[in-house]
Design an enzyme around this catalytic site. Sequence first.
Site, mmCIF file in Angstrom:
data_model
loop_
_atom_site.group_PDB
_atom_site.id
_atom_site.type_symbol
_atom_site.label_atom_id
_atom_site.label_comp_id
_atom_site.label_asym_id
_atom_site.label_seq_id
_atom_site.Cartn_x
_atom_site.Cartn_y
_atom_site.Cartn_z
ATOM 1 N N HIS A 33 0.772 -1.268 0.052
ATOM 2 C CA HIS A 33 -0.001 0.026 0.013
ATOM 3 C C HIS A 33 0.916 1.106 0.183
ATOM 4 O O HIS A 33 1.735 1.574 0.957
ATOM 5 C CB HIS A 33 -0.843 0.013 1.417
ATOM 6 C CG HIS A 33 -1.920 1.027 1.365
ATOM 7 N ND1 HIS A 33 -1.785 1.945 2.438
ATOM 8 C CD2 HIS A 33 -2.865 1.276 0.612
ATOM 9 C CE1 HIS A 33 -2.818 2.698 2.348
ATOM 10 N NE2 HIS A 33 -3.424 2.603 1.283
ATOM 11 N N HIS B 221 -1.121 10.511 -2.611
ATOM 12 C CA HIS B 221 -2.548 10.152 -2.292
ATOM 13 C C HIS B 221 -3.416 11.487 -2.167
ATOM 14 O O HIS B 221 -4.605 11.263 -2.600
ATOM 15 C CB HIS B 221 -2.174 9.565 -0.864
ATOM 16 C CG HIS B 221 -3.552 9.260 -0.068
ATOM 17 N ND1 HIS B 221 -4.300 10.122 0.700
ATOM 18 C CD2 HIS B 221 -4.367 8.084 0.049
ATOM 19 C CE1 HIS B 221 -5.437 9.368 1.052
ATOM 20 N NE2 HIS B 221 -5.354 8.434 0.507
HETATM 21 O O1 G3P Z 1 -6.594 1.728 -2.524
HETATM 22 C C1 G3P Z 1 -7.062 1.102 -1.179
HETATM 23 C C2 G3P Z 1 -6.852 2.063 -0.200
HETATM 24 O O2 G3P Z 1 -5.250 2.657 -0.494
HETATM 25 C C3 G3P Z 1 -7.788 3.056 -0.354
HETATM 26 O O3 G3P Z 1 -7.452 4.100 0.620
HETATM 27 O O4 G3P Z 1 -6.996 6.349 1.297
HETATM 28 O O5 G3P Z 1 -5.202 4.644 1.378
HETATM 29 O O6 G3P Z 1 -6.065 5.244 -0.990
HETATM 30 P P1 G3P Z 1 -6.340 5.127 0.440
HETATM 31 CA CA CA Z 2 -5.261 4.046 -2.655
#
Ligand code: G3P
Ligand code: CA
Length: 296
Positions: free
Chosen positions: A42, A85
């Site tokens: 992630h 992000h």
């Molecule tokens: O993409 C999965 C997860 O990353 C969604 O949340 O806010 O971390 O992009 P975020």
């Molecule tokens: Ca994401």
Amino acid sequence: MFKQMSVTILTGMIVTSNVTSIEASDKEKGLLDPERIVNIAHRGASGYAPEHTMLAYEIGHKKLKADYIEIDLQMTKDGHLIAMHDETVDRTTNGKGAVIDKNLAEIKQLDAGSWFNDLYPSNAKMSYRGLKVPTLNEIFERYGKKANYYIETKSPNVYPGMEEKLLKTLAQYGLSSGKIKPGQVMIQSFSQESLQKIKYLDPNLSLVQLLEAKEIKNISKNQLYTIKSYAVGVGPSFKGLTPISSQMIREEHLLLHPYTVNEESDMHRMLDYGVTGVFTNFADRFNEVRQQHTSR
Ligand code: G3P
Ligand code: CA
């Protein structure tokens, strides 16, 4: 030079994952195989290095051996897709303001690493200072077909043309649906409209509908049918996922990749629910847990 730096940074910081024959046999399954459990780094290895930097991807891909690197996309004023992000540069750089108000040249002036040192002193490294915000082109340039990508269209309503630009960039690097192994590029979004647009532009790309905790909590069969008409899977917040909703999703033969699962106990719980992968900031930890789970 880059390789040397990565090795130094990693020393003593990350629990080295044992790649066992169980994991090897898991890797023999296709990425879209519902029997395979995928490990998605992630924002890169964002538990160990500044998110969405090349170094975070390098650690996630090479050292932690995640199946995917996850990339959130924003678009600059002059139309470049960058890995970030937030809609503003405030949190993850030393700059201020909205990405859409900045040209790539301005973004490239920013320090995208020092914030991590300030926020996580125990994981701080001098070498994180001055890291740059990468473009999607730079990421594809570095990894080409050697990596698997899990790409999110962030705030697509703010960036008209983002989907077209993404598809064009994929084509430029030979990563369009016909030229890759199934599931090598996954496109995810909270925006159903954005996913449907991508479906229209390239019907064979693998799409994943992201869902917030409150959305997954009350998901209906009908909603899952709709998602199934354009997506191969759902990516819900793990906080809203229950054994029942997991079962409903799996019964619809949709992949189930909850985000963002960082604690060991939650990883075990998600695997007990029957997920087919997780987004995690700690891909090494999930490799260990996945291995324990598979050997049961
Ligand atoms: O993409 C999965 C997860 O990353 C969604 O949340 O806010 O971390 O992009 P975020
Ligand atoms: Ca994401």
